[in-house]
Structure formats: structure tokens, C-alpha cells
Design an enzyme around this catalytic site. Structure first.
Site, PDB file in Angstrom:
ATOM      1  N   GLU A  96      59.684  16.494   8.255  1.00 31.38           N
ATOM      2  CA  GLU A  96      58.973  17.141   9.364  1.00 31.38           C
ATOM      3  C   GLU A  96      57.469  16.937   9.165  1.00 31.38           C
ATOM      4  OE1 GLU A  96      59.402  21.387   9.177  1.00 31.38           O
ATOM      5  OE2 GLU A  96      58.432  21.714  11.097  1.00 31.38           O
ATOM      6  N   ARG A 105      46.856  28.225  12.695  1.00 34.30           N
ATOM      7  CA  ARG A 105      46.775  28.375  14.158  1.00 34.30           C
ATOM      8  C   ARG A 105      47.512  29.641  14.603  1.00 34.30           C
ATOM      9  NH1 ARG A 105      48.197  22.815  16.901  1.00 34.30           N
ATOM     10  NH2 ARG A 105      47.196  23.874  18.665  1.00 34.30           N
TER      11      ARG A 105
HETATM   12  C1  DQA Z   1      52.234  19.905  16.424  1.00 33.76           C
HETATM   13  C2  DQA Z   1      52.057  21.414  16.248  1.00 33.76           C
HETATM   14  C3  DQA Z   1      52.873  22.182  17.278  1.00 33.76           C
HETATM   15  O1  DQA Z   1      52.678  23.578  17.114  1.00 33.76           O
HETATM   16  C4  DQA Z   1      52.433  21.794  18.683  1.00 33.76           C
HETATM   17  O2  DQA Z   1      53.246  22.455  19.635  1.00 33.76           O
HETATM   18  C5  DQA Z   1      52.426  20.335  18.895  1.00 33.76           C
HETATM   19  C6  DQA Z   1      51.912  19.468  17.846  1.00 33.76           C
HETATM   20  C7  DQA Z   1      51.318  19.101  15.466  1.00 33.76           C
HETATM   21  O3  DQA Z   1      51.601  17.927  15.276  1.00 33.76           O
HETATM   22  O4  DQA Z   1      50.356  19.637  14.937  1.00 33.76           O
HETATM   23  O5  DQA Z   1      52.748  19.851  19.979  1.00 33.76           O
HETATM   24  O6  DQA Z   1      53.579  19.557  16.127  1.00 33.76           O
END
Ligand code: DQA
Length: 138
Positions: A96, A105
Site C-alpha cells: 500500500e 492529515r
Molecule cells: C492518497 C491519500 C488519500 O487519503 C486520498 O484520498 C487520496 C490520495 C495519497 O496518495 O496520499 O486520494 O491515497
């Protein structure tokens, strides 16, 4: 030749245009060209979809064919039991990746349904995270 599939989820097709202060100012395709050169010994492919079911189907397909998957599921990370089940269902290891530091965030980004079923997670290192994930899968 080892096969690795990079899968990006919703809104990641907008990389380069979308909140560049968070996600950078270049389209993913540019990075993908760089990854292909860097890892020329691999069969590297890329898939992006904004649709949850298409991501499930791609994980099901790639998960039985490829040697590993690098997955940035975007916002589905925080909502999708279906993606978690797909990851659990396949033999290929999944890493991931998040471009931004989701833990710095909003609170709703702190939980990942995918983290417990992934081999590992790389968060907050920008696009470098994809490169590190590919290296780890190797
Ligand atoms: C993300 C983080 C997620 O919270 C967000 O919704 C995204 C991008 C990232 O790559 O930082 O679309 O996956």
C-alpha cells in the site's frame, strides 16, 4: 521476467493538476516512464480507475498473474472492505502506497481497511514511495 502491477485508485488520474502542493505537479505517466527505465528488468504495468469494482477486478486478475502489486487506492483506502477482501483473496503480495502523509492529515484518513491485509505500507514519501514499493517487492 517478474511482473509487477501498479494500481491507482480514484482521483489519482489527476496527478499534476490536483492539489499540487500535496500530490506534486507531474502526471503519473511521467513517473511511470521513469519507473520502467529504472526497473527495465521487470514487466511493469499500470492501471488506474475511479471505480471501486474495477479496482477489485484488477486486483483479482493481477493478484493471480503478477508477482506483486503496488496499490494506492486513494480514498477507497479509508472505506473499502471490498478492496481489503480482494487483497486477502489473492496470493500476490500487495504494498500500500500513499503519496501524502495521511497521518498528518484529517482524522478520516488515519484509518486504512487495506493496511492489515497488505504486506507493507509506504506513506508520505511522495512518488518515491512507488519506487520503494517496487524495490521491496523485488
Ligand atoms: C492518497 C491519500 C488519500 O487519503 C486520498 O484520498 C487520496 C490520495 C495519497 O496518495 O496520499 O486520494 O491515497
Amino acid at each position: 521476467m517478474k511482473k509487477i502491477v501498479i494500481i491507482n485508485g480514484p482521483n489519482l488520474n489527476l496527478l499534476g493538476k490536483r492539489e499540487p502542493e500535496i500530490y506534486g505537479d507531474k502526471p503519473f505517466e511521467l513517473y511511470f516512464e521513469f519507473f520502467k527505465k529504472t526497473f527495465h528488468q521487470l514487466e511493469l504495468s499500470y492501471f488506474q480507475s475511479n471505480i471501486e469494482g474495477e479496482l477489485v477486478t484488477k486486483i483479482q486478475e493481477a493478484g493471480f498473474e503478477a508477482d506483486g502489486i503496488v496499490l494506492n487506492a486513494g480514498a477507497y483506502t479509508h472505506t473499502s472492505i471490498a478492496l481489503a477482501d480482494a487483497i486477502s483473496a489473492v496470493p500476490a503480495p500487495v504494498i500500500e502506497v500513499h503519496i501524502s502523509n495521511v497521518y498528518a492529515r484529517e482524522a478520516f484518513r488515519h484509518h486504512s481497511y487495506l493496511a492489515p491485509v497488505c504486506k507493507g505500507n509506504i506513506v508520505g514519501l511522495g512518488l518515491k514511495g512507488y519506487e520503494l514499493a517496487i524495490q521491496a517487492l523485488l
